[in-house]
Design an enzyme around this catalytic site. Structure first.
Site, PDB file in Angstrom:
ATOM      1  N   THR A 324       7.256  22.120  -1.630  1.00  0.00           N
ATOM      2  CA  THR A 324       7.525  20.786  -0.713  1.00  0.00           C
ATOM      3  C   THR A 324       8.114  21.716   0.569  1.00  0.00           C
ATOM      4  O   THR A 324       8.805  22.561   0.561  1.00  0.00           O
ATOM      5  CB  THR A 324       8.320  19.789  -1.355  1.00  0.00           C
ATOM      6  N   CYS A 325       8.380  20.617   1.401  1.00  0.00           N
ATOM      7  CA  CYS A 325       8.846  20.881   2.822  1.00  0.00           C
ATOM      8  C   CYS A 325      10.464  20.709   2.814  1.00  0.00           C
ATOM      9  O   CYS A 325      11.000  20.612   4.031  1.00  0.00           O
ATOM     10  CB  CYS A 325       8.252  20.363   3.924  1.00  0.00           C
ATOM     11  N   ASP A 326      11.069  20.718   1.894  1.00  0.00           N
ATOM     12  CA  ASP A 326      12.623  20.623   1.631  1.00  0.00           C
ATOM     13  C   ASP A 326      12.887  21.855   1.322  1.00  0.00           C
ATOM     14  O   ASP A 326      12.630  22.674   0.536  1.00  0.00           O
ATOM     15  CB  ASP A 326      12.956  19.695   0.477  1.00  0.00           C
ATOM     16  N   SER A 327      13.773  22.476   1.987  1.00  0.00           N
ATOM     17  CA  SER A 327      14.476  23.784   2.087  1.00  0.00           C
ATOM     18  C   SER A 327      15.539  23.726   0.628  1.00  0.00           C
ATOM     19  O   SER A 327      15.548  24.836   0.114  1.00  0.00           O
ATOM     20  CB  SER A 327      15.207  24.091   3.110  1.00  0.00           C
ATOM     21  N   ASN A 367       6.357  14.534  -0.292  1.00  0.00           N
ATOM     22  CA  ASN A 367       5.516  15.275   0.618  1.00  0.00           C
ATOM     23  C   ASN A 367       4.092  14.910   0.039  1.00  0.00           C
ATOM     24  O   ASN A 367       2.999  15.863   0.146  1.00  0.00           O
ATOM     25  CB  ASN A 367       5.711  16.703   0.312  1.00  0.00           C
TER      26      ASN A 367
END
Ligand SMILES: *Cc1c(COP(=O)(O)O)cnc(C)c1O
Length: 387
Positions: A324-327, A367
């Protein structure tokens, strides 16, 4: 460690995308091992660990009871065939209307840890049995449960006295020594504290009869863990040491220890990259991460065994991250994970011992990634997809 039945299922069905496959025969064996080790103790499966209907149905048919945290979990246990007298509403934080609903459904055993909650139960479930949860320090647990649940022993006395005064059956105490608890001594401290509350209330003519020893029984991840029998022996010794020959009735609430080792997640390598030309650590991105069900990698608390098709060849440390695009969606970075140098994009990996606290921790579609599907195999399972 992955069972042949799970391997066969993955080889023949080739499910697309990440998925959890649970072998019911392993759940059955875990239950039988627990009943053998704790013959005189009620076993309440902590439904939150994995509420797949086939698991609940199997356990209900074997005679298991259920620890639930919400009305939907109560309804799932009932649908699986458990009678209400085998269901405990073990969450200390309940809406008053949910207590009323549980009471209507026939549930009559409730957890509390404060007087405010006792008042709700007295209003909505008159005459019910209540046990008070006491705090433990969670030391030794890989997934400690901190201070959110339970009160200190002084307050437990007040809480149960009040319950008694309001016409409830103040029946006992509970504690949870922290999940994945590998220190066998953890129960001794908690049982000792419990004994003090039993004694103090006994002097007020309130005679407690039940001690709920909670969960904490481990799954084997990368390190060996003590056997179920070793836990049973340590707990029995603690009970005898503190209660002598006036032993209370006991229950345990295994979640992880019942289903953890019964499930395996199949995942795929999406990308292998480095952050600079001289970066020694490869970043391996999988199609599952923290939001797909691996929430227990938070703070790298739970370190799962990972099998690759290239095991046995030279390895080097990797950072493992989700898609996903969460760090925050990084599984292992502080302590990098050794994976084969020959690992390739597209390889299928097996994340083992993921039967507990995975499918229920998957986000709905962060996402756009679908929630983790569960497939059930085993004699009763017939490779059915869990609803
Ligand atoms: C989560 C939970 C359990 C199960 O804990 P495990 O460590 O997975 O065995 C048992 N009891 C209560 C009250 C819980 O909240």
């Amino acid at each position: 460690m992955t069972s042949k039945r799970i391997l066969d299922f993955l080889a023949t069905e080739r499910p697309e995308g990440p998925c959890l496959v649970v072998d019911l025969d392993i759940v059955r064996r875990n239950y039988q091992r627990l009943t053998k080790a704790f013959p005189a103790t009620g076993i309440y499966y902590a439904v939150k660990a994995n509420p797949a209907p086939q698991i609940l149905k199997l356990l209900a048919s074997l005679g298991c009871s259920f620890d639930t945290a919400s009305v939907p979990e109560i309804e799932m246990a009932l649908a699986a065939g458990a009678t209400p007298d085998r269901i405990s509403y073990g969450n200390t934080i309940k809406k008053e209307r949910d207590i009323a609903r549980a009471h209507t459904l026939g549930v009559s055993l409730f957890a509390v840890d404060c007087t405010e909650e006792v008042e709700k139960i007295a209003r909505q479930a008159p005459g019910a049995r209540v046990f008070c949860r006491v705090l433990t320090d969670g030391k030794g647990a890989e997934w400690p449960l901190s201070r959110k649940f339970g009160c200190d022993t002084e307050m437990a006395i007040t809480v149960l006295e009040q319950a008694h005064g309001l016409g409830l059956d103040a029946c006992g105490l509970s504690f949870h020594v922290g999940s994945q608890q590998c220190d066998l001594k953890a129960w001794d401290t908690a049982v000792g504290d419990a004994r003090k509350v039993f004694a103090a209330l006994g002097e007020k003519n309130i005679n407690l009869s039940l001690l709920n020893l909670g969960g904490g029984f481990p799954a084997r991840y990368l390190k060996d863990v003590p056997s179920t029998l070793a836990y049973a022996e340590a707990i029995q010794n603690a009970l005898t040491r503190h209660f002598g020959n006036r032993l209370p009735a006991t229950i345990i609430e295994p979640g992880r220890g019942m289903v953890g080792n019964a499930g395996v997640i199949k995942t795929e390598v999406v990308l292998i990259a480095r952050k600079s030309d001289d970066d020694k650590t490869r970043w391996v991105y999988l199609d599952i991460g923290k939001f797909g069900g691996l929430a227990e990698t938070m703070d790298e608390a739970i370190r799962y065994p990972i099998r690759t098709p290239r095991d046995g060849t030279a390895t080097a440390p990797c950072v493992i991250a989700g898609p996903t695009c969460d760090s925050a969606d990084v599984l292992y970075e502080k302590t990098p994970y050794p994976l084969p140098l020959s690992l390739e994009i597209g390889d299928a990996l097996l994340i083992e011992a993921t039967g507990a606290y995975t499918s229920t921790y998957a986000s709905v579609a962060f996402n756009g990634f679908a929630p983790l599907p569960t497939y059930i195999v085993g004699r009763e399972g017939n490779a059915a997809r869990a609803a």
